[in-house]
Design a protein around this motif. Structure first.
Motif, PDB file in Angstrom:
ATOM      1  N   VAL A 373      -5.432   9.992  -9.212  1.00 12.71           N
ATOM      2  CA  VAL A 373      -5.046  11.186  -8.453  1.00 12.71           C
ATOM      3  C   VAL A 373      -3.652  11.044  -7.855  1.00 12.71           C
ATOM      4  CG1 VAL A 373      -5.550  12.545  -6.391  1.00 12.71           C
ATOM      5  CG2 VAL A 373      -7.400  11.901  -7.939  1.00 12.71           C
ATOM      6  N   LEU A 374      -3.404   9.935  -7.175  1.00 11.13           N
ATOM      7  CA  LEU A 374      -2.147   9.822  -6.441  1.00 11.13           C
ATOM      8  C   LEU A 374      -0.963   9.472  -7.331  1.00 11.13           C
ATOM      9  CD1 LEU A 374      -3.347   8.128  -3.139  1.00 11.13           C
ATOM     10  CD2 LEU A 374      -2.858  10.536  -3.602  1.00 11.13           C
ATOM     11  N   CYS A 430      -4.157   1.576  -3.704  1.00 10.82           N
ATOM     12  CA  CYS A 430      -3.721   1.394  -2.307  1.00 10.82           C
ATOM     13  C   CYS A 430      -2.205   1.548  -2.176  1.00 10.82           C
ATOM     14  CB  CYS A 430      -4.163   0.023  -1.804  1.00 10.82           C
ATOM     15  SG  CYS A 430      -5.950  -0.111  -1.542  1.00 10.82           S
ATOM     16  N   PHE A 431      -1.460   1.003  -3.131  1.00 17.97           N
ATOM     17  CA  PHE A 431      -0.005   1.173  -3.120  1.00 17.97           C
ATOM     18  C   PHE A 431       0.364   2.652  -3.273  1.00 17.97           C
ATOM     19  CE2 PHE A 431       0.553  -3.422  -3.989  1.00 17.97           C
ATOM     20  CZ  PHE A 431       1.606  -3.677  -3.117  1.00 17.97           C
ATOM     21  N   ALA A 432      -0.371   3.366  -4.144  1.00 15.93           N
ATOM     22  CA  ALA A 432      -0.089   4.787  -4.370  1.00 15.93           C
ATOM     23  C   ALA A 432      -0.361   5.606  -3.109  1.00 15.93           C
ATOM     24  CB  ALA A 432      -0.929   5.309  -5.529  1.00 15.93           C
ATOM     25  N   LEU A 433      -1.442   5.282  -2.389  1.00 17.43           N
ATOM     26  CA  LEU A 433      -1.764   5.994  -1.150  1.00 17.43           C
ATOM     27  C   LEU A 433      -0.672   5.798  -0.110  1.00 17.43           C
ATOM     28  CD1 LEU A 433      -3.661   7.643   0.632  1.00 17.43           C
ATOM     29  CD2 LEU A 433      -4.866   5.513   1.196  1.00 17.43           C
ATOM     30  N   ARG A 434      -0.225   4.568   0.032  1.00  9.86           N
ATOM     31  CA  ARG A 434       0.854   4.284   0.991  1.00  9.86           C
ATOM     32  C   ARG A 434       2.111   5.058   0.626  1.00  9.86           C
ATOM     33  NH1 ARG A 434       5.039   0.505   1.560  1.00  9.86           N
ATOM     34  NH2 ARG A 434       5.430  -0.112   3.727  1.00  9.86           N
ATOM     35  N   ARG A 435       2.429   5.082  -0.650  1.00 10.12           N
ATOM     36  CA  ARG A 435       3.633   5.789  -1.107  1.00 10.12           C
ATOM     37  C   ARG A 435       3.501   7.296  -0.876  1.00 10.12           C
ATOM     38  NH1 ARG A 435       8.932   4.365  -2.583  1.00 10.12           N
ATOM     39  NH2 ARG A 435       9.702   5.821  -4.182  1.00 10.12           N
TER      40      ARG A 435
END
Length: 453
Positions: A373-374, A430-435
């Protein structure tokens, strides 16, 4: 900030995504049904075709370079009200994929045998795989055109039309599979050869139908000159988004080749179990893929219309829905795992390998949902390099390395490989969510303002 809306911005996620869901379900269903029917014909044939499909999927990624770029750029232009630019981009992506399709089909036809040898498969498994690659390589040209035209239709919101084409494709393919594998009406059983030609026929139909729909729905008549006169600005824009986006997918497919070689070393039972589980696993992330693609279209339109906060909130809402749906679906499949596997094979050794892996999928899928998704939303917002960098580092540094460590070195087999891939999916997610929460489009906007001043 001056925000404006138009009809493309006001489409709901549901209205865009439900046809995508059905289309993806049918598209995946075609592969699952083919594998199911082949498994009853021969487990060896199912394994060979499964490996051959992995090879062909790598080449299909070349076609997605332009289709991904087209989806983002056409949607952004529609969101900004630049309809003429959107139509020109539609012509350009058709022309580019025409040449990509011809080139790749020739390469696969001439060198498919040598490329298949890289998987280290032998005997009947190789023979079946080679037959499939040689014949289906012809249809890659049709697949290239289909991906381009589907991207054009979807970007304009015509997801139902693309769905109807997929329904007809599936009927053609399934009908061909029945004829090839059952000997119905006294016809000869042609096995993998017949299944392969059914796919060629289905893809040829799709090209004809999509060309008609693009003309009928968009009043866009594609001409021979479009093949030779794609605008340089369009090509640059399509490739600037498409190459990094497809690069992430290419890295994933190449890492899967290495992981498949680990599975091959574990024996035919593990290889066959992986082919069946990959097909079963598609059910888990089917819903996620559909709403992720729908969200990608909406986010691109919001970004084009400078509705940045609306884009941010759309991504987060879709993420929550996708993670819950993936967890529930994978849990249900794990609970009824034995009957599901038995529909593919009665081989007890394959079932014994597959059952624990189905429970590992419960760990993998919520992380995969976050990732799908992200990462797709970031691409539609124009942040295309970040997914590639994180993807390559994690896929090779985590997925491949841990697959060897858990699966081969510590002897956990296919279960160890799924645990390694789950770790990779969660890390990238998790990296995508932070970004995403950092709102990367704002940094791009500030950079443009600084350059102009």
């Amino acid at each position: 900030m001056n925000e404006h809306t138009n009809k493309f911005q006001e489409q709901s996620l549901f209205s865009i995504s439900w046809p995508l869901f059905i289309e993806l379900a049918l598209h995946m269903g075609m592969g699952i049904i083919a594998t199911f029917m082949l498994s009853h014909y021969s487990d060896t044939a199912a394994a060979g075709v499964g490996v051959a499909n992995q090879l062909l999927n790598i080449f299909i990624l070349v076609f997605t370079v332009t289709s991904i770029g087209a989806t983002v750029l056409i949607s952004q232009n529609l969101g900004a009200g630049r309809l003429k630019n959107a139509r020109q981009l539609s012509r350009s992506v058709f022309g580019l994929n025409f040449w990509f399709g011809i080139t790749i089909s020739i390469i696969v036809f001439l060198f498919g045998e040598h490329l298949l040898l890289l998987f280290d498969i032998h005997g009947k498994v190789f023979d079946y795989g080679h037959t499939f690659v040689r014949i289906c390589g012809i249809s890659l040209f049709f697949e290239s055109i289909s991906l381009a035209l589907s991207a054009v239709l979807r970007s304009h919101g015509y997801t139902k039309e693309s769905m109807f084409v997929t329904v007809a494709m599936d009927l053609i393919s399934i009908g061909g599979n029945i004829v090839a594998l059952s000997g119905i009406f006294g016809l000869p059983i042609t096995g993998v050869t017949g299944v392969s030609w059914a796919i060629v026929a289905a893809r040829l139909y799709a090209v004809c139908a999509l060309i008609y729909l693009v003309y009928n729905r968009l009043s866009l008549k594609l001409e021979i000159r479009d093949i030779f006169h794609a605008k340089k600005e369009d090509i640059k824009g399509l490739l600037s988004i498409g190459i990094p986006s497809a690069g992430e997918n290419l890295s994933y497919q190449l890492s899967q080749l290495i992981i498949t070689s680990f599975v091959v070393s574990m024996g035919t039972s593990s290889l066959a179990a992986r082919v069946y589980i990959l097909n079963i696993n598609m059910i888990c992330f089917l819903f996620t893929l559909a709403i992720a693609q729908g969200t990608q279209l909406l986010v691109a339109r919001y970004i084009g219309g400078r509705q940045f906060n609306r884009a941010l909130q759309r991504g987060i809402r879709t993420l929550k829905i996708a993670m819950v749906a993936s967890l529930v679906t994978s849990l249900v499949i794990a609970l009824i795992g034995s009957p599901i596997l038995e529909t593919f094979t009665k081989d007890s050794s394959i079932i014994a390998v597959g059952l624990p892996v189905l429970w590992a999928i419960v760990f993998v899928e919520p992380g995969r949902a976050m990732n799908i998704v992200l990462m797709s939303s970031l691409k539609s917002a124009g942040d295309v390099r970040f997914p590639v960098i994180i993807g390559m580092l994690s896929m090779w540094g985590i997925a491949v390395s841990l697959s060897y460590l858990f699966g081969v070195h510590y002897g956990l087999g296919l279960l160890g490989i799924l645990l390694a891939q789950g770790t990779d999916e969660w890390l990238r997610g998790c990296f995508a969510l932070r970004r995403w929460l950092m709102k990367p489009w704002e940094h791009k906007l500030q950079s443009r303002v600084s350059v102009q001043s």
